[in-house]
Design an enzyme around this catalytic site. Sequence first.
Site, PDB file in Angstrom:
ATOM      1  N   ARG A   1     -38.398  35.321  22.354  1.00  0.00           N
ATOM      2  CA  ARG A   1     -39.731  34.726  22.132  1.00  0.00           C
ATOM      3  C   ARG A   1     -40.218  35.032  20.723  1.00  0.00           C
ATOM      4  O   ARG A   1     -40.675  34.136  20.005  1.00  0.00           O
ATOM      5  CB  ARG A   1     -40.718  35.270  23.174  1.00  0.00           C
ATOM      6  CG  ARG A   1     -40.510  34.647  24.534  1.00  0.00           C
ATOM      7  CD  ARG A   1     -41.519  35.118  25.555  1.00  0.00           C
ATOM      8  NE  ARG A   1     -41.374  34.321  26.776  1.00  0.00           N
ATOM      9  CZ  ARG A   1     -41.552  34.792  28.010  1.00  0.00           C
ATOM     10  NH1 ARG A   1     -41.890  36.057  28.202  1.00  0.00           N
ATOM     11  NH2 ARG A   1     -41.393  34.007  29.062  1.00  0.00           N
TER      12      ARG A   1
ATOM     13  N   VAL B   1     -35.688  30.874  38.336  1.00  0.00           N
ATOM     14  CA  VAL B   1     -34.800  31.613  37.425  1.00  0.00           C
ATOM     15  C   VAL B   1     -33.374  31.611  37.970  1.00  0.00           C
ATOM     16  O   VAL B   1     -32.412  31.326  37.245  1.00  0.00           O
ATOM     17  CB  VAL B   1     -35.284  33.070  37.217  1.00  0.00           C
ATOM     18  CG1 VAL B   1     -34.291  33.835  36.351  1.00  0.00           C
ATOM     19  CG2 VAL B   1     -36.661  33.102  36.581  1.00  0.00           C
TER      20      VAL B   1
ATOM     21  N   GLY C   1     -31.571  35.136  44.964  1.00  0.00           N
ATOM     22  CA  GLY C   1     -32.825  34.414  44.716  1.00  0.00           C
ATOM     23  C   GLY C   1     -32.482  33.076  44.068  1.00  0.00           C
ATOM     24  O   GLY C   1     -31.977  33.048  42.941  1.00  0.00           O
ATOM     25  N   ALA C   2     -32.713  31.988  44.813  1.00  0.00           N
ATOM     26  CA  ALA C   2     -32.370  30.657  44.294  1.00  0.00           C
ATOM     27  C   ALA C   2     -33.612  29.915  43.831  1.00  0.00           C
ATOM     28  O   ALA C   2     -33.691  28.693  43.909  1.00  0.00           O
ATOM     29  CB  ALA C   2     -31.629  29.861  45.363  1.00  0.00           C
TER      30      ALA C   2
ATOM     31  N   HIS D   1     -41.351  45.844  29.955  1.00  0.00           N
ATOM     32  CA  HIS D   1     -41.602  44.406  29.960  1.00  0.00           C
ATOM     33  C   HIS D   1     -43.009  44.188  30.502  1.00  0.00           C
ATOM     34  O   HIS D   1     -43.205  44.035  31.692  1.00  0.00           O
ATOM     35  CB  HIS D   1     -40.564  43.727  30.858  1.00  0.00           C
ATOM     36  CG  HIS D   1     -40.693  42.238  30.903  1.00  0.00           C
ATOM     37  ND1 HIS D   1     -40.719  41.458  29.773  1.00  0.00           N
ATOM     38  CD2 HIS D   1     -40.783  41.383  31.943  1.00  0.00           C
ATOM     39  CE1 HIS D   1     -40.822  40.190  30.131  1.00  0.00           C
ATOM     40  NE2 HIS D   1     -40.864  40.119  31.436  1.00  0.00           N
TER      41      HIS D   1
ATOM     42  N   ARG E   1     -47.801  41.512  36.076  1.00  0.00           N
ATOM     43  CA  ARG E   1     -46.480  41.746  36.668  1.00  0.00           C
ATOM     44  C   ARG E   1     -46.560  42.860  37.715  1.00  0.00           C
ATOM     45  O   ARG E   1     -45.868  42.831  38.724  1.00  0.00           O
ATOM     46  CB  ARG E   1     -45.470  42.116  35.582  1.00  0.00           C
ATOM     47  CG  ARG E   1     -45.165  40.958  34.628  1.00  0.00           C
ATOM     48  CD  ARG E   1     -44.223  41.376  33.527  1.00  0.00           C
ATOM     49  NE  ARG E   1     -43.877  40.275  32.634  1.00  0.00           N
ATOM     50  CZ  ARG E   1     -44.507  40.009  31.504  1.00  0.00           C
ATOM     51  NH1 ARG E   1     -45.539  40.735  31.121  1.00  0.00           N
ATOM     52  NH2 ARG E   1     -44.108  39.001  30.747  1.00  0.00           N
TER      53      ARG E   1
ATOM     54  N   ASN F   1     -42.131  43.102  45.969  1.00  0.00           N
ATOM     55  CA  ASN F   1     -40.830  42.954  45.326  1.00  0.00           C
ATOM     56  C   ASN F   1     -39.960  44.201  45.452  1.00  0.00           C
ATOM     57  O   ASN F   1     -38.729  44.113  45.478  1.00  0.00           O
ATOM     58  CB  ASN F   1     -41.006  42.553  43.857  1.00  0.00           C
ATOM     59  CG  ASN F   1     -41.427  41.101  43.722  1.00  0.00           C
ATOM     60  OD1 ASN F   1     -41.481  40.378  44.725  1.00  0.00           O
ATOM     61  ND2 ASN F   1     -41.720  40.660  42.504  1.00  0.00           N
TER      62      ASN F   1
HETATM   63  O1  TXD Z   1     -37.975  38.802  31.878  1.00  0.00           O
HETATM   64  C1  TXD Z   1     -37.950  38.895  33.081  1.00  0.00           C
HETATM   65  N1  TXD Z   1     -37.382  39.943  33.653  1.00  0.00           N
HETATM   66  C2  TXD Z   1     -38.533  37.842  33.940  1.00  0.00           C
HETATM   67  C3  TXD Z   1     -38.850  38.172  35.315  1.00  0.00           C
HETATM   68  C4  TXD Z   1     -38.697  36.511  33.491  1.00  0.00           C
HETATM   69  C5  TXD Z   1     -39.040  35.525  34.367  1.00  0.00           C
HETATM   70  C6  TXD Z   1     -39.265  35.758  35.790  1.00  0.00           C
HETATM   71  N2  TXD Z   1     -39.379  37.140  36.107  1.00  0.00           N
HETATM   72  C7  TXD Z   1     -39.463  37.502  37.532  1.00  0.00           C
HETATM   73  O2  TXD Z   1     -38.297  37.063  38.232  1.00  0.00           O
HETATM   74  C8  TXD Z   1     -40.618  36.881  38.285  1.00  0.00           C
HETATM   75  O3  TXD Z   1     -41.830  37.552  38.038  1.00  0.00           O
HETATM   76  C9  TXD Z   1     -40.140  37.055  39.714  1.00  0.00           C
HETATM   77  O4  TXD Z   1     -40.390  38.373  40.166  1.00  0.00           O
HETATM   78  C10 TXD Z   1     -38.626  36.828  39.610  1.00  0.00           C
HETATM   79  C11 TXD Z   1     -38.172  35.442  40.045  1.00  0.00           C
HETATM   80  O5  TXD Z   1     -38.881  34.473  39.331  1.00  0.00           O
HETATM   81  P1  TXD Z   1     -38.756  32.909  39.734  1.00  0.00           P
HETATM   82  O6  TXD Z   1     -39.593  32.162  38.770  1.00  0.00           O
HETATM   83  O7  TXD Z   1     -37.346  32.537  39.930  1.00  0.00           O
HETATM   84  O8  TXD Z   1     -39.494  32.923  41.162  1.00  0.00           O
HETATM   85  P2  TXD Z   1     -39.346  31.867  42.342  1.00  0.00           P
HETATM   86  O9  TXD Z   1     -39.069  30.504  41.808  1.00  0.00           O
HETATM   87  O10 TXD Z   1     -40.535  32.071  43.221  1.00  0.00           O
HETATM   88  O11 TXD Z   1     -38.029  32.318  43.115  1.00  0.00           O
HETATM   89  C12 TXD Z   1     -37.924  33.502  43.826  1.00  0.00           C
HETATM   90  C13 TXD Z   1     -36.911  33.258  44.931  1.00  0.00           C
HETATM   91  C14 TXD Z   1     -37.379  32.246  45.988  1.00  0.00           C
HETATM   92  O12 TXD Z   1     -36.443  31.191  46.137  1.00  0.00           O
HETATM   93  C15 TXD Z   1     -37.483  33.076  47.265  1.00  0.00           C
HETATM   94  O13 TXD Z   1     -37.170  32.361  48.451  1.00  0.00           O
HETATM   95  C16 TXD Z   1     -36.457  34.174  46.982  1.00  0.00           C
HETATM   96  O14 TXD Z   1     -36.662  34.503  45.620  1.00  0.00           O
HETATM   97  N3  TXD Z   1     -36.609  35.348  47.824  1.00  0.00           N
HETATM   98  C17 TXD Z   1     -35.574  36.005  48.368  1.00  0.00           C
HETATM   99  N4  TXD Z   1     -34.256  35.799  48.275  1.00  0.00           N
HETATM  100  C18 TXD Z   1     -33.455  36.643  48.962  1.00  0.00           C
HETATM  101  N5  TXD Z   1     -33.918  37.673  49.702  1.00  0.00           N
HETATM  102  C19 TXD Z   1     -35.238  37.901  49.805  1.00  0.00           C
HETATM  103  N6  TXD Z   1     -35.682  38.916  50.546  1.00  0.00           N
HETATM  104  C20 TXD Z   1     -36.129  37.053  49.126  1.00  0.00           C
HETATM  105  N7  TXD Z   1     -37.473  36.995  49.017  1.00  0.00           N
HETATM  106  C21 TXD Z   1     -37.769  35.959  48.213  1.00  0.00           C
END
Ligand code: TXD
Length: 321
Positions: free
Chosen positions: A158, A20, A16-17, A182, A95, A102
């Site tokens: 936090r 985060v 996941g790019a 969480h 969440r 997810n």
């Molecule tokens: O404390 C914690 N655990 C958290 C969790 C704190 C912050 C964010 N938290 C969760 O992490 C948030 O609720 C999301 O479920 C994830 C990722 O958060 P982020 O802010 O990085 O989300 P983005 O910017 O939307 O990035 C998600 C990326 C995006 O680039 C998609 O193209 C990619 O995930 N994505 C995938 N990559 C690979 N394979 C698949 N199938 C895929 N689907 C989406």
Amino acid sequence: YDTLLPCQSPRVSVIGAGNVGRTLAQRIAEKNLADVVLLDIVNGLPQGIALDLMEAQGIELHDSEIIGTNNYEDTAGSDIVVITAGLARKPGMSRDDLMNVNAKIVVEAATKCLKYSPEAIFIVITNPLDVMTYLVWQATGLPPQRVMGMAGVLDSSRLQTFIAMELGVSTADVHAMVLGGHGDLMLPLPRYCTVSGVPITELMDEITINRLVERTRNGGAEIVKLLQTGGAYYAPASSACTMVETILRNQSRLLPAAAYLKGEYGLQDVYLGVPCRLGCRGVESILEVRLTDAERLDLHTSAASVRQNVHLALDSLKVLM
Ligand code: TXD
């Protein structure tokens, strides 16, 4: 000089790019902790981010290589896999609203990563965190000490920040502890929060403490509301990087993480935030701190909610298969 074996740097794959994932890749590289493979489903995205980060290498002066890819083969030989792939929250969403989409994403990511990195330790970040961590553990079939979730470091950080802001002291002197799931049922433990060893219960009245605890519980939502387009990512990435560092450097730090419980705190077969000693083998042990009856009840309520969601997520995966 021939036939020298290539030197192998530690390798961390970040799946996941998005916000985060890319921020975590930056932190890991700039701290010189490991080479990073950044994988995303979107063509060009991880390659672009990786190239951009590499083009800062000469300025930031680190030696880590960052590779962007859409291909799981490139993650081969990872010491740690961090899963951030999935949807993030929009204002008004909980969440748990992210669960079914997810669930499929993390199970697929974990299974594919394991194929190429059978020795890796998995850190899950995708929400709902405790549920996704359980699914990754089940899908990989790994010993539970090699699968953990990141949330407690963030939630504690936090609370640490809010305590420091309230008292006007350095965050460096504040230690905070947040356990449980969480989500809305997380369990901040003011009795175990200290400023240079002094419990905050000696430094603040109950009303103030409750206000900071509530702000911590809503910490994620507060940022989602401000950003409107997604969730927090700087502090989450820093928190995950701390866990990566602790494992790679075998530091044995005591950090709250979502870990698999086998009777600890009177709970079985559930992933939940508890204080863990993290080292090169992953979760090396779980510390059982003494809880009041009310705190223990809250922890069990949090566990029940996670368990219920695990069942719902497993059902949704069955429907999809
Ligand atoms: O404390 C914690 N655990 C958290 C969790 C704190 C912050 C964010 N938290 C969760 O992490 C948030 O609720 C999301 O479920 C994830 C990722 O958060 P982020 O802010 O990085 O989300 P983005 O910017 O939307 O990035 C998600 C990326 C995006 O680039 C998609 O193209 C990619 O995930 N994505 C995938 N990559 C690979 N394979 C698949 N199938 C895929 N689907 C989406």
